[in-house]
Enzyme design. Sequence first.
Site, PDB file in Angstrom:
ATOM      1  N   ILE A  35      -0.251  -1.778  14.257  1.00  0.00           N
ATOM      2  CA  ILE A  35      -0.114  -0.830  13.142  1.00  0.00           C
ATOM      3  C   ILE A  35       1.012   0.150  13.423  1.00  0.00           C
ATOM      4  O   ILE A  35       1.006   0.860  14.423  1.00  0.00           O
ATOM      5  CB  ILE A  35      -1.429  -0.050  12.905  1.00  0.00           C
ATOM      6  CG1 ILE A  35      -2.517  -0.996  12.392  1.00  0.00           C
ATOM      7  CG2 ILE A  35      -1.207   1.066  11.907  1.00  0.00           C
ATOM      8  CD1 ILE A  35      -3.855  -0.336  12.161  1.00  0.00           C
ATOM      9  N   GLU A  41      -5.762  -5.873  10.453  1.00  0.00           N
ATOM     10  CA  GLU A  41      -4.779  -4.909  10.939  1.00  0.00           C
ATOM     11  C   GLU A  41      -4.993  -4.704  12.448  1.00  0.00           C
ATOM     12  O   GLU A  41      -5.711  -3.785  12.838  1.00  0.00           O
ATOM     13  CB  GLU A  41      -4.958  -3.552  10.253  1.00  0.00           C
ATOM     14  CG  GLU A  41      -5.022  -3.556   8.741  1.00  0.00           C
ATOM     15  CD  GLU A  41      -5.360  -2.151   8.188  1.00  0.00           C
ATOM     16  OE1 GLU A  41      -4.462  -1.480   7.696  1.00  0.00           O
ATOM     17  OE2 GLU A  41      -6.548  -1.760   8.266  1.00  0.00           O
ATOM     18  N   ASN A  78       0.849  -1.189   0.000  1.00  0.00           N
ATOM     19  CA  ASN A  78       0.000   0.000   0.000  1.00  0.00           C
ATOM     20  C   ASN A  78       0.891   1.248   0.000  1.00  0.00           C
ATOM     21  O   ASN A  78       1.596   1.511   0.972  1.00  0.00           O
ATOM     22  CB  ASN A  78      -0.880  -0.036   1.265  1.00  0.00           C
ATOM     23  CG  ASN A  78      -1.756   1.184   1.426  1.00  0.00           C
ATOM     24  OD1 ASN A  78      -1.805   2.060   0.556  1.00  0.00           O
ATOM     25  ND2 ASN A  78      -2.465   1.262   2.538  1.00  0.00           N
ATOM     26  N   LEU A  79       0.847   2.014  -1.087  1.00  0.00           N
ATOM     27  CA  LEU A  79       1.731   3.189  -1.204  1.00  0.00           C
ATOM     28  C   LEU A  79       1.187   4.402  -0.444  1.00  0.00           C
ATOM     29  O   LEU A  79       1.874   5.416  -0.324  1.00  0.00           O
ATOM     30  CB  LEU A  79       1.948   3.549  -2.681  1.00  0.00           C
ATOM     31  CG  LEU A  79       2.498   2.448  -3.581  1.00  0.00           C
ATOM     32  CD1 LEU A  79       2.857   3.028  -4.957  1.00  0.00           C
ATOM     33  CD2 LEU A  79       3.727   1.782  -2.977  1.00  0.00           C
ATOM     34  N   LYS A  80      -0.071   4.291   0.030  1.00  0.00           N
ATOM     35  CA  LYS A  80      -0.708   5.393   0.770  1.00  0.00           C
ATOM     36  C   LYS A  80      -0.520   6.709  -0.005  1.00  0.00           C
ATOM     37  O   LYS A  80      -0.579   6.700  -1.246  1.00  0.00           O
ATOM     38  CB  LYS A  80      -0.144   5.458   2.198  1.00  0.00           C
ATOM     39  CG  LYS A  80      -0.377   4.142   2.968  1.00  0.00           C
ATOM     40  CD  LYS A  80      -0.131   4.292   4.448  1.00  0.00           C
ATOM     41  CE  LYS A  80      -0.495   2.993   5.172  1.00  0.00           C
ATOM     42  NZ  LYS A  80      -0.379   3.103   6.631  1.00  0.00           N
ATOM     43  N   GLY A 113       2.382  -5.465  11.419  1.00  0.00           N
ATOM     44  CA  GLY A 113       3.359  -6.247  12.160  1.00  0.00           C
ATOM     45  C   GLY A 113       4.267  -7.080  11.279  1.00  0.00           C
ATOM     46  O   GLY A 113       4.849  -8.059  11.754  1.00  0.00           O
ATOM     47  N   HIS A 124      -9.950   0.480   4.833  1.00  0.00           N
ATOM     48  CA  HIS A 124      -8.635   0.556   5.477  1.00  0.00           C
ATOM     49  C   HIS A 124      -8.749   1.355   6.777  1.00  0.00           C
ATOM     50  O   HIS A 124      -9.593   2.241   6.904  1.00  0.00           O
ATOM     51  CB  HIS A 124      -7.636   1.225   4.532  1.00  0.00           C
ATOM     52  CG  HIS A 124      -6.231   1.181   5.038  1.00  0.00           C
ATOM     53  ND1 HIS A 124      -5.718   2.115   5.902  1.00  0.00           N
ATOM     54  CD2 HIS A 124      -5.240   0.279   4.820  1.00  0.00           C
ATOM     55  CE1 HIS A 124      -4.460   1.811   6.185  1.00  0.00           C
ATOM     56  NE2 HIS A 124      -4.139   0.701   5.534  1.00  0.00           N
ATOM     57  N   ALA A 150       3.151  -1.502   4.051  1.00  0.00           N
ATOM     58  CA  ALA A 150       3.243  -0.159   3.490  1.00  0.00           C
ATOM     59  C   ALA A 150       4.624   0.447   3.704  1.00  0.00           C
ATOM     60  O   ALA A 150       5.520   0.280   2.878  1.00  0.00           O
ATOM     61  CB  ALA A 150       2.163   0.732   4.095  1.00  0.00           C
ATOM     62  N   SER A 151       4.805   1.136   4.817  1.00  0.00           N
ATOM     63  CA  SER A 151       5.988   1.980   4.975  1.00  0.00           C
ATOM     64  C   SER A 151       7.302   1.211   4.878  1.00  0.00           C
ATOM     65  O   SER A 151       8.292   1.749   4.378  1.00  0.00           O
ATOM     66  CB  SER A 151       5.927   2.748   6.299  1.00  0.00           C
ATOM     67  OG  SER A 151       5.893   1.853   7.373  1.00  0.00           O
TER      68      SER A 151
END
Lengths: 222, 222, 222, 222
Positions: D146, D141, D9-11, D181, D93, D202-203
């Site tokens: 998170i 999630e 997920n590039l957000k 996680g 989300h 994501a990050s």
Amino acid sequence: MPSPLILINLKTYNEGTGHRAHMIANAAQIVAHESGVTIAIAPNYIDLHPISHHFMIPVYAQHVDASEPGAHTGRITAEALRTAGATGSLVNHSECRLTLADIDAAVKALHAQKLIAVVCTNNEATSAAAAALAPEYVAIEPPELIGSGVSVSKANPEIIQRSVAAVHGIDPKVKVLTGAGIQSGECVKIAIELGTDGVLLASGVVKSKEPGAVLRDLVSQL
Amino acid sequence: MPSPLILINLKTYNEGTGHRAHMIANAAQIVAHESGVTIAIAPNYIDLHPISHHFMIPVYAQHVDASEPGAHTGRITAEALRTAGATGSLVNHSECRLTLADIDAAVKALHAQKLIAVVCTNNEATSAAAAALAPEYVAIEPPELIGSGVSVSKANPEIIQRSVAAVHGIDPKVKVLTGAGIQSGECVKIAIELGTDGVLLASGVVKSKEPGAVLRDLVSQL
Amino acid sequence: MPSPLILINLKTYNEGTGHRAHMIANAAQIVAHESGVTIAIAPNYIDLHPISHHFMIPVYAQHVDASEPGAHTGRITAEALRTAGATGSLVNHSECRLTLADIDAAVKALHAQKLIAVVCTNNEATSAAAAALAPEYVAIEPPELIGSGVSVSKANPEIIQRSVAAVHGIDPKVKVLTGAGIQSGECVKIAIELGTDGVLLASGVVKSKEPGAVLRDLVSQL
Amino acid sequence: MPSPLILINLKTYNEGTGHRAHMIANAAQIVAHESGVTIAIAPNYIDLHPISHHFMIPVYAQHVDASEPGAHTGRITAEALRTAGATGSLVNHSECRLTLADIDAAVKALHAQKLIAVVCTNNEATSAAAAALAPEYVAIEPPELIGSGVSVSKANPEIIQRSVAAVHGIDPKVKVLTGAGIQSGECVKIAIELGTDGVLLASGVVKSKEPGAVLRDLVSQL
């Protein structure tokens, strides 16, 4: 006096998505060129980048989130709009209402990217409030005229005049668009005479079989 | 100069619910009587009616919905607040944000019931915008001060001064409350000197073991 | 088989506020006593505490927030409902929709206070989803029947049957209410025959000039 | 056993927008080809169409609105996603929560366009509820994981196991992703061993200076 702005909101109409969005953009570019009037369109997010790059007309987003780039899944940032080539964005459209804090943050986020903010409002008081946030445009959509098929000139011209006065009473640099009740070139002419700087419209153009003909009529009395 | 307003928001703290809300109301009534300062409280919906009837101090709701009476399950109307004996309501608190259209409608709904509107805002621009809606009060809660334990006088007095100026630039009849960063009577005094008409506070009073003592300190330098 | 539940949602109707809420509660108590059927009412927040204490019938809130007691201005907690004497609460009414995460948290918050959760849903799939959260009741409000004046028995009995089956397929302990399309005792009887455990209704009772007569009709065929 | 899904997920990270989104997509395509593992990415709306067309990997939207095409300014429809070449969409989300009714409508709108629905949830109960809506995937999630930097394997493997059991208890065809996680290939391996069908992250990838190296590590133990 600067040229008025005709801003076409394509919403998520099927008739305003994908290649049909391109057809409307093309018609807008031709009529803008013929008439010298500024005609802009607001396509959906997916069509924003290609239309910005294929056409010379101004392109607006329909909405921008107040959030900065970061961990904000599903949001659309002012940064993303600028890189897509947008000129600006609608903010707080009647179909996409925001909190006051978020309207303010969205206007500031647009300005930080040198983009134009068009804040939509529903009456005289909210138009004045929006003007206090210093957007380039306030677009007044009186609820009684949205999708009504009733012309603003016949229904309630006073709400437009009072809203223009309210906005300019707060900040004379803020321009005003008439955001509902526009059916024809006659309506556009009256809207301008009532003190506004242009119009925001949608289905009348988008759902037409001949968008170019509708656009020609809209600018015909300017 | 009219007496300043000390408005205590009980939120949904356990320490401000039921009989403990009554104890805070009682302390507020005693200190108000002693000092001549107006002290009001904003309890939860359930406690609104009994506290309005048991005490002589002004009682505010923490929120009011923009909707009229009717098919609106789970909402709280201005009509219901008036029949409960409320003096007015907070609108758009930072923990209960509303759209611009709903803030406007809520202020109008309160005024139709002769109730006082306290619109909460987060900065200079939104304070000006709120003032354009003509509430009795704008309560500025700078986000950097909310729950920070930092006194507004030490942190950022300019934001209060600029917001007061912005509000009065729009409408000099609108009063201003300082809505964050109030820790003591010294803070209240400075808030008033910065041009505001009172303070909005919460946990400092509600979570204290001696609300009366805290209230006495808050009004001590007025 | 346990007695069915007739749950009357007073919404924010003027006809269901203040002393008129008390009149409806009184009529409900009389008819419940006469008939042996459980009749409950869901008044607005302000009327919740007095009605809980003046009458012997079960009293429900129209909504409960998922938040715990604390810094949550304008919210209504399960703790506050319990101290007001409520029996339970509607959750996710069609006029007060919640996120899935908040529905789950609200059900858990109610259960932590030993209160009954009535989760409203709009179709077969969402009824099954709600059942997975283990509330005491799921109340199905098919959108095509809400406020339609059309009886569920004539319009679309299958949606009720399928939703009952879907709910019981997930958890047979979850009871089902029919939340729209109830006009008369005949409708209530059919709703029960379709497998539900009662009905949720509003304007038919609240806006009647004779709530007692309407209630007597509703329970007449049980 | 089918290959697990690694969904990135590039957000709205700057590091995942525009040409940097293309770089991540390129790295994902290379690692997917090398490893045989399915790696998909979810860029912002603006990048969705170009990335879908330039790369062979599956592309997901981060959000889809429940509304049909029409007068819905600022929304993103399933139709628009399909014409942009998307494979599916995240729904609900944690940074973009929806009502239960809208989650259901979004899943149905995706399915009507032959797109894959990945519904995000926060615990065992909401995972079961989401499964009742019959999406292809539920992505759990747990809020406590998170952005925590804590590995799901060390923190709380039981929540994943119980959620998998809850989902499969409702509908064994629904696949489960671990949505928080995940720090390394070891975490991915454990997530699969706990019964899930892949991971949502994501990050860790997006903010890395070497996304390709991170992706290689993530698939290294499959």
